[in-house]
Write an enzyme that holds these catalytic residues in place. Structure first.
Site, PDB file in Angstrom:
ATOM      1  N   GLY A  12       0.822  -1.214   0.000  1.00  0.00           N
ATOM      2  CA  GLY A  12       0.000   0.000   0.000  1.00  0.00           C
ATOM      3  C   GLY A  12       0.853   1.259   0.000  1.00  0.00           C
ATOM      4  CB  SER A  14       0.161   3.768  -4.577  1.00  0.00           C
ATOM      5  OG  SER A  14      -0.948   3.153  -3.956  1.00  0.00           O
ATOM      6  CB  VAL A  65      -2.198  -7.203  -0.086  1.00  0.00           C
ATOM      7  CG1 VAL A  65      -1.116  -6.244  -0.555  1.00  0.00           C
ATOM      8  CG2 VAL A  65      -3.458  -6.464   0.355  1.00  0.00           C
ATOM      9  CG  ASN A  91       0.626   1.205   4.871  1.00  0.00           C
ATOM     10  OD1 ASN A  91       0.269   1.878   5.833  1.00  0.00           O
ATOM     11  ND2 ASN A  91       0.315   1.531   3.608  1.00  0.00           N
ATOM     12  CB  SER A 143      -6.296   0.909  13.380  1.00  0.00           C
ATOM     13  OG  SER A 143      -7.201   1.962  13.707  1.00  0.00           O
ATOM     14  CE1 TYR A 156      -9.121  -0.144   8.888  1.00  0.00           C
ATOM     15  CE2 TYR A 156      -9.544   0.751  11.086  1.00  0.00           C
ATOM     16  CZ  TYR A 156      -8.754   0.685   9.938  1.00  0.00           C
ATOM     17  OH  TYR A 156      -7.614   1.447   9.855  1.00  0.00           O
ATOM     18  CE  LYS A 160      -6.067  -1.765   9.857  1.00  0.00           C
ATOM     19  NZ  LYS A 160      -4.853  -1.858   9.029  1.00  0.00           N
ATOM     20  CB  ILE A 189      -3.262   9.380   9.673  1.00  0.00           C
ATOM     21  CG1 ILE A 189      -2.858   8.568  10.911  1.00  0.00           C
ATOM     22  CG2 ILE A 189      -2.039   9.933   8.957  1.00  0.00           C
ATOM     23  CD1 ILE A 189      -2.160   9.335  12.024  1.00  0.00           C
TER      24      ILE A 189
HETATM   25  P1  NAP Z   1      -5.151   4.976   1.897  1.00  0.00           P
HETATM   26  O1  NAP Z   1      -4.705   6.388   1.773  1.00  0.00           O
HETATM   27  O2  NAP Z   1      -6.555   4.638   1.571  1.00  0.00           O
HETATM   28  O3  NAP Z   1      -4.156   4.050   1.022  1.00  0.00           O
HETATM   29  C1  NAP Z   1      -4.368   2.664   1.011  1.00  0.00           C
HETATM   30  C2  NAP Z   1      -3.230   1.990   0.287  1.00  0.00           C
HETATM   31  O4  NAP Z   1      -3.462   0.564   0.323  1.00  0.00           O
HETATM   32  C3  NAP Z   1      -3.123   2.376  -1.187  1.00  0.00           C
HETATM   33  O5  NAP Z   1      -1.773   2.367  -1.552  1.00  0.00           O
HETATM   34  C4  NAP Z   1      -3.864   1.221  -1.882  1.00  0.00           C
HETATM   35  O6  NAP Z   1      -3.459   0.989  -3.241  1.00  0.00           O
HETATM   36  C5  NAP Z   1      -3.450   0.052  -1.004  1.00  0.00           C
HETATM   37  N1  NAP Z   1      -4.366  -1.095  -1.105  1.00  0.00           N
HETATM   38  C6  NAP Z   1      -5.670  -1.152  -0.748  1.00  0.00           C
HETATM   39  N2  NAP Z   1      -6.186  -2.368  -1.040  1.00  0.00           N
HETATM   40  C7  NAP Z   1      -5.171  -3.085  -1.586  1.00  0.00           C
HETATM   41  C8  NAP Z   1      -5.064  -4.403  -2.116  1.00  0.00           C
HETATM   42  N3  NAP Z   1      -6.105  -5.253  -2.133  1.00  0.00           N
HETATM   43  N4  NAP Z   1      -3.879  -4.805  -2.611  1.00  0.00           N
HETATM   44  C9  NAP Z   1      -2.797  -3.958  -2.614  1.00  0.00           C
HETATM   45  N5  NAP Z   1      -2.830  -2.707  -2.144  1.00  0.00           N
HETATM   46  C10 NAP Z   1      -4.013  -2.275  -1.631  1.00  0.00           C
HETATM   47  O7  NAP Z   1      -4.914   4.432   3.382  1.00  0.00           O
HETATM   48  P2  NAP Z   1      -4.070   5.060   4.597  1.00  0.00           P
HETATM   49  O8  NAP Z   1      -4.956   5.970   5.345  1.00  0.00           O
HETATM   50  O9  NAP Z   1      -2.760   5.518   4.121  1.00  0.00           O
HETATM   51  O10 NAP Z   1      -3.909   3.758   5.503  1.00  0.00           O
HETATM   52  C11 NAP Z   1      -2.759   2.927   5.456  1.00  0.00           C
HETATM   53  C12 NAP Z   1      -2.870   1.891   6.570  1.00  0.00           C
HETATM   54  O11 NAP Z   1      -2.957   2.560   7.832  1.00  0.00           O
HETATM   55  C13 NAP Z   1      -4.107   1.003   6.474  1.00  0.00           C
HETATM   56  O12 NAP Z   1      -3.797  -0.295   6.880  1.00  0.00           O
HETATM   57  C14 NAP Z   1      -5.061   1.647   7.457  1.00  0.00           C
HETATM   58  O13 NAP Z   1      -6.013   0.727   7.953  1.00  0.00           O
HETATM   59  C15 NAP Z   1      -4.100   2.103   8.530  1.00  0.00           C
HETATM   60  N6  NAP Z   1      -4.634   3.176   9.366  1.00  0.00           N
HETATM   61  C16 NAP Z   1      -4.950   4.385   8.831  1.00  0.00           C
HETATM   62  C17 NAP Z   1      -5.449   5.386   9.654  1.00  0.00           C
HETATM   63  C18 NAP Z   1      -5.801   6.755   9.135  1.00  0.00           C
HETATM   64  O14 NAP Z   1      -6.274   7.579   9.936  1.00  0.00           O
HETATM   65  N7  NAP Z   1      -5.602   7.042   7.862  1.00  0.00           N
HETATM   66  C19 NAP Z   1      -5.634   5.135  11.021  1.00  0.00           C
HETATM   67  C20 NAP Z   1      -5.304   3.886  11.534  1.00  0.00           C
HETATM   68  C21 NAP Z   1      -4.788   2.909  10.700  1.00  0.00           C
HETATM   69  P3  NAP Z   1      -4.171   1.800  -4.490  1.00  0.00           P
HETATM   70  O15 NAP Z   1      -3.539   3.180  -4.483  1.00  0.00           O
HETATM   71  O16 NAP Z   1      -3.816   1.019  -5.694  1.00  0.00           O
HETATM   72  O17 NAP Z   1      -5.621   1.840  -4.191  1.00  0.00           O
END
Ligand code: NAP
Length: 251
Positions: A12, A14, A65, A91, A143, A156, A160, A189
């Site tokens: 993840g 990108s 993934v 991630n 998370s 979710y 987690k 975030i």
């Molecule tokens: P995001 O901006 O939505 O980005 C998600 C990333 O995961 C993208 O690169 C996406 O690829 C990739 N992805 C999703 N499904 C996939 C699959 N089936 N195979 C391969 N890649 C996949 O998410 P984020 O907020 O950065 O979150 C990153 C991690 O942190 C996650 O595990 C999330 O649960 C955790 N988290 C986030 C927060 C928050 O507040 N943002 C809080 C707690 C935990 P594409 O670009 O190709 O779609």
């Protein structure tokens, strides 16, 4: 540079938190392979913007993934090319919120397979190479929702929470081989994932956070780099909250 010569795989990578992790490792001299799913343009942006800054050891790999075969093939290819693998960051993740009473099976299984099954696949795939080189760092993205879930996040929160159990168990199995396994638990975030919630309630959310701001992807990336560093070699099986204090009094 702190990670010169290290081979790092980030899922993840990108967008959002994963992108910040890829950039942070690249700037510290690592060779980084990252996984994206469907947003090829975003993945190419990461590679080209790092190349423009002089960091050219970064590559993007399309892989779902949640697909065991794709994960095994990718890890096998990288391990062969790199002759090992030093650091894995699990991630990639998604949300598909909905109240439990009406949650359909697809929303449940899609989140579990993308967020949790994937971590099992990647962890299993790197275990042998890391054990045989007697060195490795695994960092899994959990998370705060694992312990303090919001309504509508049964799938979710379960995924987690599962990551936390997997992390602790793997740490007990691999510690004697020089491999540490830890998780990071981010709070709120600023990424695409939280855009809708932020638009609806950013002010209210900030009031609950002792640091009085939302987290930035870079805040999480720095915690990941610490857990991946040689300095953290005596830390394993831990879940590090990076949430500005959000969970100190519960949420
Ligand atoms: P995001 O901006 O939505 O980005 C998600 C990333 O995961 C993208 O690169 C996406 O690829 C990739 N992805 C999703 N499904 C996939 C699959 N089936 N195979 C391969 N890649 C996949 O998410 P984020 O907020 O950065 O979150 C990153 C991690 O942190 C996650 O595990 C999330 O649960 C955790 N988290 C986030 C927060 C928050 O507040 N943002 C809080 C707690 C935990 P594409 O670009 O190709 O779609």
């Amino acid at each position: 540079m702190k990670f010169e010569g290290k081979k790092v795989l980030v899922t993840g990578g990108s967008r959002g938190i994963g992108r910040a992790i890829v950039e942070a490792f690249a700037r510290e001299g690592a060779e980084v392979a990252f996984v994206y799913h469907s947003n090829e343009q975003a993945a190419q942006d990461v590679v080209s913007s790092l190349q423009d800054q002089g960091f050219d050891k970064v590559s993007a790999h399309q892989c779902d993934v949640s697909c065991q075969q794709q994960v095994d093939e990718l890890v096998e290819k990288l391990v062969e090319q790199w002759e090992g693998i030093d650091i894995l960051v699990n991630n990639a993740g998604i949300v598909k919120d909905g109240l439990l009473a009406t949650m359909d099976g697809d929303s449940w299984s899609k989140v579990i397979s993308t967020n949790l099954d994937s971590v099992f696949y990647f962890c299993r795939a790197v275990t042998r190479p890391m054990m045989s080189q007697r060195y490795g760092r695994v960092i899994n993205m959990s998370s705060v929702a694992a312990e303090f879930p919001n309504q509508g996040q049964a799938n979710y929160a379960a995924s987690k929470g599962g990551i936390q159990g997997l992390t602790r168990c793997m740490a007990t199995e691999l510690g004697r081989r020089g491999v540490t396994v830890n998780a990071v638990a981010p709070g709120f975030i600023e990424t695409d994932m939280t855009e809708a919630v932020r638009n609806a309630a950013e002010k209210e959310i900030k009031k609950q956070i002792p640091c009085r701001r939302l987290g930035k992807p870079e805040d999480i990336a720095q915690a990941v780099l610490f857990l991946a560093s040689d300095e953290s070699g005596y830390i394993t099986g831990q879940i590090l909250a990076v949430d500005g204090g959000l969970t100190l009094g519960g949420i």
